[in-house]
Design a protein around this motif. Sequence first.
Motif, PDB file in Angstrom:
ATOM      1  N   THR A  68       0.842  -1.195   0.000  1.00 35.41           N
ATOM      2  CA  THR A  68       0.000   0.000   0.000  1.00 35.41           C
ATOM      3  C   THR A  68       0.876   1.243   0.000  1.00 35.41           C
ATOM      4  OG1 THR A  68      -1.596  -1.203   1.320  1.00 35.41           O
ATOM      5  CG2 THR A  68      -1.900   1.162   1.203  1.00 35.41           C
ATOM      6  N   MET A  69       0.638   2.112  -0.945  1.00 32.85           N
ATOM      7  CA  MET A  69       1.425   3.340  -1.024  1.00 32.85           C
ATOM      8  C   MET A  69       0.586   4.508  -0.505  1.00 32.85           C
ATOM      9  SD  MET A  69       4.250   2.414  -2.252  1.00 32.85           S
ATOM     10  CE  MET A  69       4.618   0.698  -2.518  1.00 32.85           C
ATOM     11  N   PRO A  70       1.226   5.546  -0.023  1.00 31.66           N
ATOM     12  CA  PRO A  70       0.461   6.750   0.320  1.00 31.66           C
ATOM     13  C   PRO A  70      -0.329   7.205  -0.912  1.00 31.66           C
ATOM     14  CG  PRO A  70       2.714   6.963   1.074  1.00 31.66           C
ATOM     15  CD  PRO A  70       2.651   5.720   0.229  1.00 31.66           C
ATOM     16  N   PRO A  71      -1.529   7.763  -0.727  1.00 26.10           N
ATOM     17  CA  PRO A  71      -2.403   8.032  -1.875  1.00 26.10           C
ATOM     18  C   PRO A  71      -1.908   9.173  -2.749  1.00 26.10           C
ATOM     19  CG  PRO A  71      -3.404   8.837   0.120  1.00 26.10           C
ATOM     20  CD  PRO A  71      -2.140   8.154   0.538  1.00 26.10           C
ATOM     21  N   SER A  72      -0.867   8.902  -3.515  1.00 26.53           N
ATOM     22  CA  SER A  72      -0.318   9.941  -4.379  1.00 26.53           C
ATOM     23  C   SER A  72      -0.638   9.669  -5.840  1.00 26.53           C
ATOM     24  CB  SER A  72       1.198  10.015  -4.196  1.00 26.53           C
ATOM     25  OG  SER A  72       1.750   8.749  -4.473  1.00 26.53           O
ATOM     26  N   ARG A  73      -1.064   8.423  -6.115  1.00 24.77           N
ATOM     27  CA  ARG A  73      -1.290   8.024  -7.493  1.00 24.77           C
ATOM     28  C   ARG A  73      -2.656   8.547  -7.955  1.00 24.77           C
ATOM     29  NH1 ARG A  73      -4.282   4.286  -8.546  1.00 24.77           N
ATOM     30  NH2 ARG A  73      -4.488   3.238 -10.547  1.00 24.77           N
ATOM     31  N   VAL A  74      -2.663   9.308  -9.025  1.00 24.63           N
ATOM     32  CA  VAL A  74      -3.908   9.866  -9.538  1.00 24.63           C
ATOM     33  C   VAL A  74      -4.074   9.426 -10.982  1.00 24.63           C
ATOM     34  CG1 VAL A  74      -5.096  12.001 -10.157  1.00 24.63           C
ATOM     35  CG2 VAL A  74      -3.891  11.841  -7.994  1.00 24.63           C
ATOM     36  N   GLU A  75      -5.225   8.847 -11.282  1.00 22.93           N
ATOM     37  CA  GLU A  75      -5.485   8.391 -12.638  1.00 22.93           C
ATOM     38  C   GLU A  75      -6.627   9.216 -13.215  1.00 22.93           C
ATOM     39  OE1 GLU A  75      -6.534   4.171 -14.810  1.00 22.93           O
ATOM     40  OE2 GLU A  75      -6.005   4.175 -12.704  1.00 22.93           O
ATOM     41  N   VAL A  76      -6.376   9.845 -14.335  1.00 20.34           N
ATOM     42  CA  VAL A  76      -7.398  10.725 -14.899  1.00 20.34           C
ATOM     43  C   VAL A  76      -8.087  10.063 -16.088  1.00 20.34           C
ATOM     44  CG1 VAL A  76      -6.360  12.887 -14.121  1.00 20.34           C
ATOM     45  CG2 VAL A  76      -5.682  11.902 -16.314  1.00 20.34           C
ATOM     46  N   VAL A  77      -9.314  10.535 -16.358  1.00 20.91           N
ATOM     47  CA  VAL A  77     -10.101  10.009 -17.469  1.00 20.91           C
ATOM     48  C   VAL A  77     -10.982  11.164 -17.964  1.00 20.91           C
ATOM     49  CG1 VAL A  77     -12.008   9.150 -16.002  1.00 20.91           C
ATOM     50  CG2 VAL A  77     -11.508   8.006 -18.165  1.00 20.91           C
ATOM     51  N   ASP A  78     -11.264  11.190 -19.241  1.00 24.98           N
ATOM     52  CA  ASP A  78     -12.095  12.279 -19.786  1.00 24.98           C
ATOM     53  C   ASP A  78     -13.568  11.937 -19.595  1.00 24.98           C
ATOM     54  OD1 ASP A  78     -13.427  14.205 -21.165  1.00 24.98           O
ATOM     55  OD2 ASP A  78     -12.380  13.903 -23.078  1.00 24.98           O
ATOM     56  N   PRO A  79     -14.295  12.645 -18.701  1.00 24.16           N
ATOM     57  CA  PRO A  79     -15.687  12.267 -18.430  1.00 24.16           C
ATOM     58  C   PRO A  79     -16.625  12.479 -19.620  1.00 24.16           C
ATOM     59  CG  PRO A  79     -15.119  14.280 -17.243  1.00 24.16           C
ATOM     60  CD  PRO A  79     -13.861  13.798 -17.910  1.00 24.16           C
ATOM     61  N   SER A  80     -16.219  13.308 -20.583  1.00 25.43           N
ATOM     62  CA  SER A  80     -17.125  13.604 -21.701  1.00 25.43           C
ATOM     63  C   SER A  80     -17.147  12.495 -22.745  1.00 25.43           C
ATOM     64  CB  SER A  80     -16.737  14.933 -22.346  1.00 25.43           C
ATOM     65  OG  SER A  80     -15.452  14.817 -22.918  1.00 25.43           O
ATOM     66  N   THR A  81     -16.162  11.588 -22.722  1.00 22.89           N
ATOM     67  CA  THR A  81     -16.129  10.528 -23.729  1.00 22.89           C
ATOM     68  C   THR A  81     -16.331   9.127 -23.133  1.00 22.89           C
ATOM     69  OG1 THR A  81     -13.728  10.357 -23.545  1.00 22.89           O
ATOM     70  CG2 THR A  81     -14.571  11.851 -25.226  1.00 22.89           C
ATOM     71  N   LEU A  82     -16.706   9.076 -21.844  1.00 25.78           N
ATOM     72  CA  LEU A  82     -16.834   7.776 -21.163  1.00 25.78           C
ATOM     73  C   LEU A  82     -17.791   6.825 -21.863  1.00 25.78           C
ATOM     74  CD1 LEU A  82     -17.065   8.822 -17.397  1.00 25.78           C
ATOM     75  CD2 LEU A  82     -15.169   7.691 -18.531  1.00 25.78           C
ATOM     76  N   HIS A  83     -18.898   7.387 -22.401  1.00 23.15           N
ATOM     77  CA  HIS A  83     -19.929   6.526 -23.002  1.00 23.15           C
ATOM     78  C   HIS A  83     -19.521   6.015 -24.372  1.00 23.15           C
ATOM     79  CE1 HIS A  83     -22.944   7.456 -19.931  1.00 23.15           C
ATOM     80  NE2 HIS A  83     -22.451   8.675 -19.954  1.00 23.15           N
ATOM     81  N   ARG A  84     -18.577   6.707 -24.999  1.00 22.77           N
ATOM     82  CA  ARG A  84     -18.261   6.393 -26.399  1.00 22.77           C
ATOM     83  C   ARG A  84     -17.056   5.469 -26.543  1.00 22.77           C
ATOM     84  NH1 ARG A  84     -17.008  11.558 -28.652  1.00 22.77           N
ATOM     85  NH2 ARG A  84     -17.780  12.677 -26.852  1.00 22.77           N
ATOM     86  N   ALA A  85     -16.060   5.645 -25.697  1.00 22.05           N
ATOM     87  CA  ALA A  85     -14.831   4.875 -25.880  1.00 22.05           C
ATOM     88  C   ALA A  85     -14.187   4.561 -24.544  1.00 22.05           C
ATOM     89  CB  ALA A  85     -13.854   5.666 -26.750  1.00 22.05           C
ATOM     90  N   GLY A  86     -13.350   3.545 -24.551  1.00 21.28           N
ATOM     91  CA  GLY A  86     -12.580   3.217 -23.358  1.00 21.28           C
ATOM     92  C   GLY A  86     -13.245   2.185 -22.475  1.00 21.28           C
ATOM     93  N   GLU A  87     -12.680   2.027 -21.279  1.00 20.12           N
ATOM     94  CA  GLU A  87     -13.097   0.908 -20.425  1.00 20.12           C
ATOM     95  C   GLU A  87     -14.454   1.112 -19.762  1.00 20.12           C
ATOM     96  OE1 GLU A  87     -11.185   0.459 -16.586  1.00 20.12           O
ATOM     97  OE2 GLU A  87      -9.940   2.187 -17.023  1.00 20.12           O
ATOM     98  N   PHE A  88     -15.020   2.334 -19.787  1.00 13.05           N
ATOM     99  CA  PHE A  88     -16.279   2.563 -19.095  1.00 13.05           C
ATOM    100  C   PHE A  88     -17.486   2.613 -20.031  1.00 13.05           C
ATOM    101  CE2 PHE A  88     -13.111   4.000 -16.047  1.00 13.05           C
ATOM    102  CZ  PHE A  88     -13.520   3.316 -14.911  1.00 13.05           C
ATOM    103  N   THR A  89     -17.322   2.111 -21.262  1.00  7.26           N
ATOM    104  CA  THR A  89     -18.500   1.993 -22.136  1.00  7.26           C
ATOM    105  C   THR A  89     -19.382   0.871 -21.595  1.00  7.26           C
ATOM    106  OG1 THR A  89     -17.272   0.500 -23.566  1.00  7.26           O
ATOM    107  CG2 THR A  89     -17.343   2.814 -24.230  1.00  7.26           C
ATOM    108  N   GLU A  90     -20.645   0.903 -21.981  1.00 11.18           N
ATOM    109  CA  GLU A  90     -21.649  -0.033 -21.441  1.00 11.18           C
ATOM    110  C   GLU A  90     -21.174  -1.494 -21.422  1.00 11.18           C
ATOM    111  OE1 GLU A  90     -25.470   1.101 -21.684  1.00 11.18           O
ATOM    112  OE2 GLU A  90     -25.772  -0.483 -20.189  1.00 11.18           O
ATOM    113  N   ALA A  91     -20.584  -1.952 -22.545  1.00  9.00           N
ATOM    114  CA  ALA A  91     -20.196  -3.365 -22.666  1.00  9.00           C
ATOM    115  C   ALA A  91     -19.032  -3.726 -21.751  1.00  9.00           C
ATOM    116  CB  ALA A  91     -19.824  -3.672 -24.113  1.00  9.00           C
ATOM    117  N   ASN A  92     -18.282  -2.723 -21.292  1.00  9.65           N
ATOM    118  CA  ASN A  92     -17.107  -3.001 -20.470  1.00  9.65           C
ATOM    119  C   ASN A  92     -17.367  -2.869 -18.969  1.00  9.65           C
ATOM    120  OD1 ASN A  92     -15.346  -3.584 -22.567  1.00  9.65           O
ATOM    121  ND2 ASN A  92     -14.903  -1.418 -22.921  1.00  9.65           N
ATOM    122  N   LEU A  93     -18.631  -2.543 -18.603  1.00  9.20           N
ATOM    123  CA  LEU A  93     -18.946  -2.386 -17.177  1.00  9.20           C
ATOM    124  C   LEU A  93     -19.248  -3.749 -16.557  1.00  9.20           C
ATOM    125  CD1 LEU A  93     -21.175   0.807 -17.385  1.00  9.20           C
ATOM    126  CD2 LEU A  93     -18.760   0.671 -16.764  1.00  9.20           C
ATOM    127  N   GLY A  94     -19.221  -3.800 -15.231  1.00  9.22           N
ATOM    128  CA  GLY A  94     -19.490  -5.053 -14.524  1.00  9.22           C
ATOM    129  C   GLY A  94     -18.192  -5.738 -14.139  1.00  9.22           C
TER     130      GLY A  94
END
Length: 186
Positions: free
Chosen positions: A45-71
């Motif tokens: 466990t590391m001190p919480p310094s790691r930050v991962e960013v994602v573009d909220p405006s394209t979540l539905h269209r591409a990447g790991e958070f599209t409907e088929a990739n949830l669950g």
Amino acid sequence: MSESSELPTSTDVAQRVELRWAVFVSAVVLFLIVLILFTAVHWSTMPPSRVEVVDPSTLHRAGEFTEANLGTGIDDRNNVEVRVLAEQYAFRPHCLVVPQGIPVTFRATSSDVVHGFQIIGTNVNSMLVPGYVSTFVVSLDAAGESTIPCHEFCGVGHTSMWATIHVVPANEFRRLLTVHQRVSCD
Ligand code: CUA
């Protein structure tokens, strides 16, 4: 004169008190350093310094958070991974399935405003902030059903925003994985 030399002077008292506090504070600092080293080495466990960013405006269209990739699925390092998307006023999927007693990595984010994610009866409690991926690993040992309320006020529908999680035996989870690539109970 001889009497006053036997009594401790105010300098003596101050030095003794200062020394006592210096030892106490050093012990606290040392304890915290040992704690950080222990969690880093033993629990990875590391001190919480790691930050991962994602573009909220394209979540539905591409990447790991599209409907088929949830669950829930298996990631490329063979770990169980749950992807969750929070939006006004629902979690997607609305019903999660995870295996019992196996470390599960949650990856979750929001497409609009700040939401909360808390699994009742466990120590899972996170904020889901648009633009950032919240990641946490947890092993849920008790089979059964639990509720996931959104616990950050996110608008007029906040009180009706919640999801369910089913903790199922590992062999039942493996069976579900043979049928679906991403498992949920929606
Ligand atoms: Cu989402 Cu409150």
